[in-house]
Scaffold this active site. Structure first.
Site, PDB file in Angstrom:
ATOM      1  CG  ASP A 184      14.229  28.380 122.967  1.00 26.47           C
ATOM      2  OD1 ASP A 184      14.651  29.564 123.099  1.00 26.47           O
ATOM      3  OD2 ASP A 184      13.620  28.007 121.959  1.00 26.47           O
ATOM      4  CB  CYS A 231      11.150  30.731 122.567  1.00 34.39           C
ATOM      5  SG  CYS A 231       9.549  31.286 121.965  1.00 34.39           S
ATOM      6  CB  THR A 269       8.748  33.604 117.577  1.00 29.32           C
ATOM      7  OG1 THR A 269       8.263  32.408 118.215  1.00 29.32           O
ATOM      8  CG2 THR A 269       9.543  33.232 116.333  1.00 29.32           C
ATOM      9  CG  HIS A 329      -8.372  45.426 127.656  1.00 32.22           C
ATOM     10  ND1 HIS A 329      -8.836  45.819 126.412  1.00 32.22           N
ATOM     11  CD2 HIS A 329      -8.348  46.558 128.408  1.00 32.22           C
ATOM     12  CE1 HIS A 329      -9.082  47.117 126.420  1.00 32.22           C
ATOM     13  NE2 HIS A 329      -8.779  47.597 127.614  1.00 32.22           N
ATOM     14  CG  HIS A 388     -11.637  44.357 130.322  1.00 34.23           C
ATOM     15  ND1 HIS A 388     -11.764  44.166 128.963  1.00 34.23           N
ATOM     16  CD2 HIS A 388     -11.553  45.690 130.525  1.00 34.23           C
ATOM     17  CE1 HIS A 388     -11.746  45.346 128.356  1.00 34.23           C
ATOM     18  NE2 HIS A 388     -11.619  46.286 129.284  1.00 34.23           N
TER      19      HIS A 388
HETATM   20  C1  RB5 Z   1      14.151  27.715 118.091  1.00 32.70           C
HETATM   21  O1  RB5 Z   1      14.903  27.656 116.916  1.00 32.70           O
HETATM   22  C2  RB5 Z   1      12.808  28.406 117.849  1.00 32.70           C
HETATM   23  O2  RB5 Z   1      12.020  27.638 116.998  1.00 32.70           O
HETATM   24  C3  RB5 Z   1      12.102  28.659 119.159  1.00 32.70           C
HETATM   25  O3  RB5 Z   1      12.910  29.434 119.969  1.00 32.70           O
HETATM   26  C4  RB5 Z   1      10.786  29.424 119.137  1.00 32.70           C
HETATM   27  O4  RB5 Z   1      10.887  30.582 118.387  1.00 32.70           O
HETATM   28  C5  RB5 Z   1       9.597  28.665 118.848  1.00 32.70           C
HETATM   29  O5  RB5 Z   1       8.475  29.201 118.951  1.00 32.70           O
END
Ligand code: RB5
Length: 145
Positions: free
Chosen positions: A7, A64, A66, A97, A132
């Site tokens: 994203d 993304c 996180t 695994h 596994h």
């Molecule tokens: C975008 O602001 C953020 O929420 C997205 O990139 C991501 O981290 C969501 O899991």
């Protein structure tokens, strides 16, 4: 063939990853987005995950902010096993695994130097099979989606 997607929060790493994958002689397909404008990770994560689920791509790297949103999206797809990794050790174990076929990364959580190690590990570590394999097969046979 590696499916790539991000994203806006993962866009910079997606672009840098293309250079890294070129250096590693790893073919990839970029499922977007084409620019770093604000956008929603499910739009692009679903596109790339569908390509893995249908066999057009055999692996994926989704980024993304996180790595968590992308992992949730990817794991909705049949045959996809996505792991959000913040270390090379996690990436190694996800391959050994869990036979993870998708790596998800968080550009806001993981520095680029660490990402290089994580990606190299994800691409080189191999599934151990054995006990596994039985567990991995249960992931899919017991899935309720
Ligand atoms: C975008 O602001 C953020 O929420 C997205 O990139 C991501 O981290 C969501 O899991």
């Amino acid at each position: 063939m590696i499916a790539l997607a991000s994203d806006h929060a993962g866009f910079e790493y997606k672009e840098k990853l293309k250079t890294l994958l070129d250096e590693l002689h790893q073919p990839y397909r970029d499922f977007g987005p084409p620019t770093g404008a604000r956008t929603d990770y499910p739009d692009w994560g679903h596109l790339a995950s569908e390509a893995i689920s249908t066999g057009q791509c055999d692996r994926g790297i989704l980024i993304c902010g996180t790595g968590i949103g992308m992992s949730i999206v990817a794991n909705k797809h049949k045959g996809v096993r996505a792991a959000a990794c913040e270390s090379a050790s996690a990436a190694r174990l996800a391959r050994q695994h869990n036979d993870a076929n998708v790596l998800t990364l968080g550009e806001r959580l993981t520095g680029w130097e660490a990402v290089i190690d994580i990606v190299k590990m994800f691409l080189s570590a191999t599934f151990e099979g054995g006990r596994h394999a039985e567990r991995v097969s249960k992931i899919h046979s017991l899935t309720k989606l």
